[in-house]
Design an enzyme around this catalytic site. Structure first.
Site, short mmCIF file in Angstrom:
data_model
loop_
_atom_site.label_atom_id
_atom_site.label_comp_id
_atom_site.label_asym_id
_atom_site.label_seq_id
_atom_site.Cartn_x
_atom_site.Cartn_y
_atom_site.Cartn_z
N ALA A 19 34.70 40.37 36.77
CA ALA A 19 33.87 39.19 37.17
C ALA A 19 34.21 38.06 35.88
O ALA A 19 33.13 37.49 35.43
CB ALA A 19 32.38 39.40 37.27
N ARG B 25 37.89 25.68 38.96
CA ARG B 25 38.41 24.99 40.24
C ARG B 25 37.15 24.81 41.16
O ARG B 25 37.60 24.14 42.18
CB ARG B 25 39.47 25.78 40.94
CG ARG B 25 40.85 25.89 40.28
CD ARG B 25 42.02 26.83 40.95
NE ARG B 25 42.10 26.27 42.05
CZ ARG B 25 42.81 26.95 43.23
NH1 ARG B 25 42.86 28.20 43.10
NH2 ARG B 25 43.01 26.57 44.44
N ASP C 35 34.49 37.98 42.97
CA ASP C 35 34.75 36.81 43.84
C ASP C 35 35.00 37.09 45.20
O ASP C 35 35.37 36.14 45.95
CB ASP C 35 35.51 35.74 43.11
CG ASP C 35 37.05 35.93 43.31
OD1 ASP C 35 37.31 37.14 43.65
OD2 ASP C 35 37.96 35.29 42.77
N ASN D 115 37.83 30.71 45.23
CA ASN D 115 38.21 29.73 44.09
C ASN D 115 37.91 28.37 44.04
O ASN D 115 37.75 27.46 42.94
CB ASN D 115 39.68 29.77 43.91
CG ASN D 115 40.35 30.93 43.49
OD1 ASN D 115 39.49 31.82 42.72
ND2 ASN D 115 41.12 31.46 44.34
N GLY E 5 44.87 39.14 32.02
CA GLY E 5 45.30 40.06 33.32
C GLY E 5 44.41 40.90 33.86
O GLY E 5 43.35 41.41 32.97
N GLY F 293 36.03 35.57 35.80
CA GLY F 293 36.85 34.39 36.23
C GLY F 293 35.83 33.03 35.67
O GLY F 293 34.67 33.34 35.57
N LYS G 162 3.08 27.64 48.47
CA LYS G 162 3.50 28.30 47.16
C LYS G 162 2.55 29.20 46.52
O LYS G 162 1.45 28.95 46.29
CB LYS G 162 3.82 27.15 46.42
CG LYS G 162 4.67 27.66 45.28
CD LYS G 162 4.51 27.14 43.90
CE LYS G 162 3.25 27.37 43.10
NZ LYS G 162 2.95 26.84 41.90
C1 UD1 Z 1 45.26 39.15 42.27
C2 UD1 Z 1 46.45 40.24 42.50
C3 UD1 Z 1 47.09 39.99 43.69
C4 UD1 Z 1 46.18 39.73 44.77
C5 UD1 Z 1 45.22 38.66 44.61
C6 UD1 Z 1 44.09 38.92 45.77
C7 UD1 Z 1 47.03 41.08 40.23
C8 UD1 Z 1 48.09 40.89 39.23
N1 UD1 Z 1 47.16 40.31 41.33
O1 UD1 Z 1 46.07 37.85 41.97
O2 UD1 Z 1 48.10 41.10 43.83
O3 UD1 Z 1 47.14 39.66 46.31
O4 UD1 Z 1 44.36 38.91 43.29
O5 UD1 Z 1 43.11 37.81 45.69
O6 UD1 Z 1 46.05 41.72 40.08
N2 UD1 Z 1 40.37 38.80 36.12
C9 UD1 Z 1 39.82 38.97 34.89
N3 UD1 Z 1 40.47 38.92 33.80
C10 UD1 Z 1 41.87 38.55 33.64
C11 UD1 Z 1 42.44 38.35 34.87
C12 UD1 Z 1 41.59 38.24 36.05
O7 UD1 Z 1 38.63 39.34 34.93
O8 UD1 Z 1 42.25 38.53 32.60
C13 UD1 Z 1 39.56 38.78 37.42
C14 UD1 Z 1 39.30 37.46 37.87
O9 UD1 Z 1 38.21 36.83 37.65
C15 UD1 Z 1 39.27 37.51 39.36
C16 UD1 Z 1 40.44 38.83 39.62
O10 UD1 Z 1 40.41 39.37 38.30
O11 UD1 Z 1 38.27 37.80 39.80
C17 UD1 Z 1 41.65 38.54 40.04
O12 UD1 Z 1 42.38 37.68 39.09
P1 UD1 Z 1 43.06 36.20 39.74
O13 UD1 Z 1 43.66 35.67 38.41
O14 UD1 Z 1 42.22 35.54 40.68
O15 UD1 Z 1 44.55 37.26 40.40
P2 UD1 Z 1 45.24 36.23 41.52
O16 UD1 Z 1 46.31 35.74 40.92
O17 UD1 Z 1 44.40 35.73 42.55
MG MG Z 2 42.35 35.08 42.66
#
Ligand code: UD1
Ligand code: MG
Length: 455
Positions: free
Chosen positions: A12, A18, A108, A230, A83, A14, A337
């Site tokens: 979580a 956006r 999300d 998003n 990542g 994120g 209320k």
């Molecule tokens: C990711 C997947 C992709 C999948 C897609 C589905 C990976 C590398 N890719 O891509 O295969 O199809 O989701 O929606 O896993 N987050 C963190 N810390 C980070 C990066 C991300 O907490 O450093 C969390 C984000 O808040 C989010 C989730 O991980 O809730 C996914 O990250 P996001 O950047 O949205 O990945 P996608 O590029 O959508």
């Molecule tokens: Mg995503």
């Protein structure tokens, strides 16, 4: 499967950029619940089920939301965004405790169901090291593609790293997966950042599983369930999907809705039997509606208990902390209320009832206002059983109206009224016989003399 222990890690961290909002993304709401809340409620709970949430730096509000919904959860901060695999390892301490199953889910994706968590866990039963949730995307652009050979998952390829042939694949990674606890940490630690984004991709776990001679499975679900949010448009789309589900469930449970598409419910709305909801009603979180209650059009209800056979509205506003007993009648343009109205109370027109206790069968006349606020503090009003409050009265709190007491219409009540007493606070009425007739004659005469219209 119930005997296997599980750890669910919710990512979580994120931002809400956006969403064009200062609020962290996962704190936006659909169907009266935050995105994160939906996920936390779907995650396994109970004995042997633990939960860890990875949040971004300075996201105390996200931590507060976790505590509110799952006080048993632990929280971890991912200081740098490197990542999805890096984010999972922020919860290393929890993972190292070695639950049988490790579930990963994004914060999300609010439509995910507990049944899907179970299906992923079940897929580990026959020895797979990893089970990944996939779906057929109408438009796969941007998603990781699930590459399957001879019925086995061999890799997940991110959009940026995929060949043209791989980009044509429509089976996509939903982002949710289950690891067997035995090998989870070992696999996660081998994930590197050798890709075009220099990120630690959770999806690389599949290749590592294969290298270790282990097996990865795919579980498929519908696209609606794995919608990731998003943008505000996606938020509104998820709301529409959830509302359709909630209306359908309410109808299936026996709620009568004349125009269900105009009624808005919350994930936790609870209905008794034979409830009727007329068109254009909004029900926020924390509402229960008892058997036989009728909610008339244009009413708005949040955090309230509506008792059996209550009639509410049209145009009623029922705010948090309201409890309506059996057979209570709330009419048009009434606001309540933090108020408990015991059985049979009637507030039929144009009233405000806040911070109050109202005894059974009391009648609150049209236009009654409970003056609960002095500009600094809120104060309570108590109205006894069977009391009758005449129309257009103001009850200035703190004040108590005794059981069976009468309040004369138009009174401003500032002192307690004993049981069965009459309290009237207004100047004595004077009557001047024939005055109106004399007045009209005088005006008519003046008009004749001056030729001027009245006034
Ligand atoms: C990711 C997947 C992709 C999948 C897609 C589905 C990976 C590398 N890719 O891509 O295969 O199809 O989701 O929606 O896993 N987050 C963190 N810390 C980070 C990066 C991300 O907490 O450093 C969390 C984000 O808040 C989010 C989730 O991980 O809730 C996914 O990250 P996001 O950047 O949205 O990945 P996608 O590029 O959508
Ligand atoms: Mg995503």
């Amino acid at each position: 499967m119930a005997s296997r222990s599980s750890l669910t890690v919710v990512l979580a961290a994120g931002e809400g950029t956006r969403m064009r909002s200062k609020l962290p993304k996962v704190l936006h709401t659909v169907a009266g619940q935050t995105l994160l809340g939906h996920v936390l409620l779907a995650a396994p709970r109970g004995e042997g089920a633990s939960l860890a949430v990875v949040v971004g730096p300075d996201h105390q509000a996200v931590i507060d939301e976790v505590r509110r919904i799952r006080p048993d959860a632990s929280t971890f901060v991912q200081r740098e965004r490197k990542g999805t695999a890096h984010a999972v390892l922020a919860a290393r301490e929890a993972i190292a405790k070695g639950a049988d199953d490790l579930l990963i889910v994004f914060g999300d994706t609010p439509l995910v169901t507990s049944g899907t968590f179970e299906r992923l866990r079940d897929a580990l039963k026959d020895g797979a090291a990893l089970a990944v949730l996939g779906f057929r995307a109408a438009d796969p652009t941007g998603y990781g593609r699930l590459l399957v050979e001879n019925g086995e998952l061999v890799a997940i390829r991110e959009q940026a790293d995929a060949s043209d042939a791989e980009r044509a694949v429509t089976l996509c990674n939903a982002g949710m997966m289950a690891f067997s606890g035995r090998t989870a940490l070992q696999i996660l630690e081998q994930i590197g950042d050798g890709n075009s984004k220099k990120e630690y991709y959770l999806t690389d776990a599949v290749g590592i599983v294969r290298k270790l001679g282990l097996r990865a499975a795919v579980i498929e679900t519908g696209e609606d369930e794995v919608r990731g949010i998003n943008t505000k448009t996606q938020l509104a789309e998820a709301e529409a999907v959830l509302q359709a589900q909630l209306r359908r469930a309410a109808l299936d449970a026996g709620v009568t809705m004349i125009a269900p598409e105009t009624v808005f419910l919350s994930r936790d709305t609870a209905f008794g039997s034979d409830v009727t909801i007329e068109p254009f009603v909004v029900i926020g979180p924390g509402v229960s509606i008892g058997d036989g209650a009728v909610i008339h059009s244009f009413s708005h209800i949040v955090q309230a208990q509506i008792g059996r056979n209550v009639s509410l509205g049209p145009y009623a506003r029922i705010r948090p902390g309201t409890s309506l007993g059996e057979g209570v009648r709330i009419g048009n343009f009434v606001e309540t209320k933090a108020a408990t109205l015991e059985e049979g109370v009637k507030v039929n027109h144009l009233s405000y009832v806040g911070d109050a206790q109202v005894g059974a069968n009391a009648n609150i006349g049209a236009g009654t206002i409970l003056c609960n606020y002095d500009g600094f503090d809120k104060h309570r009003t108590e109205i006894g059983t069977g009391a009758f409050v005449g129309s257009n009265s103001s009850l200035v709190a703190p004040v108590k109206i005794g059981a069976g007491a009468y309040i004369g219409s138009g009174s401003v009540i500032t002192r307690d009224v004993p049981d069965d007493a009459l309290a009237v606070e207004r100047s004595e009425q004077t009557v001047r016989p024939g005055w109106a007739q004399r007045y009209r004659e005088h005006k008519a005469e003046t008009k004749k003399q001056t030729g001027k219209p009245k006034g």
